[in-house]
Design a protein around this motif. Structure first.
Motif, mmCIF file in Angstrom:
data_model
loop_
_atom_site.group_PDB
_atom_site.id
_atom_site.type_symbol
_atom_site.label_atom_id
_atom_site.label_comp_id
_atom_site.label_asym_id
_atom_site.label_seq_id
_atom_site.Cartn_x
_atom_site.Cartn_y
_atom_site.Cartn_z
ATOM 1 N N ILE A 105 58.923 39.768 11.552
ATOM 2 C CA ILE A 105 58.674 39.029 10.406
ATOM 3 C C ILE A 105 59.183 37.582 10.962
ATOM 4 C CG2 ILE A 105 59.007 38.380 7.967
ATOM 5 C CD1 ILE A 105 59.331 41.550 7.704
ATOM 6 N N GLY A 106 60.547 37.429 11.301
ATOM 7 C CA GLY A 106 60.901 36.165 11.594
ATOM 8 C C GLY A 106 60.285 35.484 12.758
ATOM 9 N N ASP A 107 59.632 36.084 13.693
ATOM 10 C CA ASP A 107 58.853 35.452 14.707
ATOM 11 C C ASP A 107 57.643 34.648 14.109
ATOM 12 O OD1 ASP A 107 60.574 36.753 16.531
ATOM 13 O OD2 ASP A 107 58.868 38.355 17.000
ATOM 14 N N TRP A 108 57.045 35.179 13.050
ATOM 15 C CA TRP A 108 55.873 34.762 12.430
ATOM 16 C C TRP A 108 56.253 33.785 11.361
ATOM 17 C CZ3 TRP A 108 51.012 35.463 14.512
ATOM 18 C CH2 TRP A 108 51.008 36.519 15.340
ATOM 19 N N ALA A 109 57.472 33.673 10.689
ATOM 20 C CA ALA A 109 57.915 32.923 9.788
ATOM 21 C C ALA A 109 58.481 31.505 10.621
ATOM 22 C CB ALA A 109 58.945 33.501 8.823
ATOM 23 N N PHE A 110 58.946 31.809 11.545
ATOM 24 C CA PHE A 110 59.823 30.582 12.002
ATOM 25 C C PHE A 110 59.220 29.991 13.413
ATOM 26 C CE2 PHE A 110 63.109 32.865 9.425
ATOM 27 C CZ PHE A 110 63.239 31.720 8.742
ATOM 28 N N GLY A 111 58.311 30.830 13.908
ATOM 29 C CA GLY A 111 57.953 30.386 15.327
ATOM 30 C C GLY A 111 56.635 29.756 14.960
ATOM 31 N N VAL A 149 53.368 29.993 16.403
ATOM 32 C CA VAL A 149 52.147 30.835 16.533
ATOM 33 C C VAL A 149 51.437 30.891 15.213
ATOM 34 C CG1 VAL A 149 50.913 32.954 17.181
ATOM 35 C CG2 VAL A 149 53.098 32.264 18.544
ATOM 36 N N LEU A 150 51.850 31.110 14.014
ATOM 37 C CA LEU A 150 51.252 31.180 13.086
ATOM 38 C C LEU A 150 50.826 29.681 12.392
ATOM 39 C CD1 LEU A 150 50.243 32.624 10.467
ATOM 40 C CD2 LEU A 150 52.287 32.472 9.316
ATOM 41 N N LYS A 151 51.344 28.818 12.638
ATOM 42 C CA LYS A 151 51.157 27.703 12.273
ATOM 43 C C LYS A 151 50.074 26.867 13.132
ATOM 44 C CE LYS A 151 52.956 22.885 11.843
ATOM 45 N NZ LYS A 151 54.207 21.735 12.072
ATOM 46 N N LYS A 152 49.976 27.419 14.495
ATOM 47 C CA LYS A 152 48.776 26.757 15.302
ATOM 48 C C LYS A 152 47.619 27.694 14.811
ATOM 49 C CE LYS A 152 47.628 26.293 19.976
ATOM 50 N NZ LYS A 152 45.995 26.961 19.962
ATOM 51 N N VAL A 200 64.586 38.985 3.459
ATOM 52 C CA VAL A 200 64.064 38.459 2.426
ATOM 53 C C VAL A 200 63.726 37.039 2.274
ATOM 54 C CG1 VAL A 200 64.672 37.536 -0.030
ATOM 55 C CG2 VAL A 200 65.580 39.697 0.591
ATOM 56 N N GLY A 201 64.350 35.977 3.059
ATOM 57 C CA GLY A 201 64.088 34.590 3.273
ATOM 58 C C GLY A 201 62.901 34.488 4.408
ATOM 59 N N PRO A 202 62.983 35.327 5.421
ATOM 60 C CA PRO A 202 61.791 35.379 6.471
ATOM 61 C C PRO A 202 60.454 35.624 5.571
ATOM 62 C CG PRO A 202 63.601 36.235 7.486
ATOM 63 C CD PRO A 202 63.957 35.806 6.123
ATOM 64 N N VAL A 203 60.453 36.689 4.906
ATOM 65 C CA VAL A 203 59.042 37.139 4.260
ATOM 66 C C VAL A 203 58.688 36.065 3.283
ATOM 67 C CG1 VAL A 203 58.307 38.649 2.320
ATOM 68 C CG2 VAL A 203 59.680 39.468 4.077
ATOM 69 N N GLN A 204 59.596 35.476 2.275
ATOM 70 C CA GLN A 204 59.258 34.325 1.659
ATOM 71 C C GLN A 204 58.683 33.099 2.414
ATOM 72 O OE1 GLN A 204 62.863 33.820 -0.801
ATOM 73 N NE2 GLN A 204 62.357 35.393 -1.877
ATOM 74 N N ARG A 205 59.555 32.891 3.409
ATOM 75 C CA ARG A 205 58.996 31.440 4.235
ATOM 76 C C ARG A 205 57.582 31.902 4.871
ATOM 77 N NH1 ARG A 205 61.789 27.351 7.253
ATOM 78 N NH2 ARG A 205 60.477 26.863 9.130
ATOM 79 N N LEU A 206 57.390 33.293 5.304
ATOM 80 C CA LEU A 206 55.856 33.278 5.811
ATOM 81 C C LEU A 206 55.012 33.035 4.986
ATOM 82 C CD1 LEU A 206 55.267 36.167 8.308
ATOM 83 C CD2 LEU A 206 53.527 35.358 6.794
ATOM 84 N N VAL A 207 55.018 33.622 3.602
ATOM 85 C CA VAL A 207 54.159 33.550 2.781
ATOM 86 C C VAL A 207 54.103 32.490 2.286
ATOM 87 C CG1 VAL A 207 53.331 34.256 0.487
ATOM 88 C CG2 VAL A 207 54.434 36.012 1.763
#
Length: 200
Positions: free
Chosen positions: A123-129, A131-134, A162-169
């Motif tokens: 989850i953290g890879d997609w929330a903070f990395g 790749v998702l933004k691109k 909790v934080g990574p899930v919220q950040r990703l969404v």
């Protein structure tokens, strides 16, 4: 083409067959409260007793050997994606396995699809990395499907997600999304509930 933001909760009938659970990232509107008339109990008719007759049956009682009538299951609300919509699915190897077959079904319905996966990923890879933004910038999707959590079911402190899930969404902006929970292939220490509580 102007993007449509009219669906905040989308469900696909095929997904529960191939995934452990399906949940909307957006909170569904609460149903209207029942009227006071609906809350009032209906008056029950007094049983009629014949002289020296058998004891009256309680209302709703069935004869021995009879099964109660079955009630039809409530219909699950469905929402069709307009043709030409773009769906982006992101996640781990479960997203990869699901995305190929799901993509075929969506394309047959006139929906464009994109699939971005990384194995393994968290989850953290997609929330903070990046790749998702691109991917959001490249595809500008109308709907995002997230398939993550499989590699984190056994973490000892699931509250760390909790934080990574919220950040990703939150990073999806006003795009509707559906988080597809993976099958429980290992004992879950609580991360599935963390996702359910925070992917809103």
């Amino acid at each position: 083409m102007q993007k449509s933001r009219r669906w905040r909760r989308v469900q696909f009938g095929v997904l529960p067959l191939v995934a452990g659970a399906l949940m909307s990232c957006a909170s569904a509107p609460a149903p209207p409260p029942p009227s006071s008339a609906a809350l009032a109990p209906a008056p029950s008719a007094a049983p009629v007793v014949a002289p020296n007759g058998p004891e009256p049956e309680a209302p709703g009682a069935e004869a021995p050997g009879e099964s109660p009538p079955t009630q039809p299951a409530p219909a699950t609300p469905q929402a069709d994606l307009p043709k030409g919509s773009r769906v982006l699915q992101v996640g781990d190897s479960f997203a990869d396995a699901l995305g190929i077959e799901l993509g075929k079904l969506l394309k047959a319905s006139g929906v464009r699809t994109s699939l971005e996966t990384k194995t393994p990923s968290y989850i953290g890879d997609w929330a903070f990395g990046p790749v998702l933004k691109k991917a959001l910038s490249d595809y500008n999707p109308d709907l995002v499907l997230i398939t993550l959590g499989a590699n984190e079911v056994e973490i000892p402190v699931p509250e760390q997600r909790v934080g990574p899930v919220q950040r990703l969404v939150k990073s999806l902006g006003d795009r509707p999304c559906v988080w597809i929970l993976p099958p429980l292939w290992k004992p879950d220490t609580g991360v599935m509930q963390v996702i359910k509580d925070n992917a809103k």
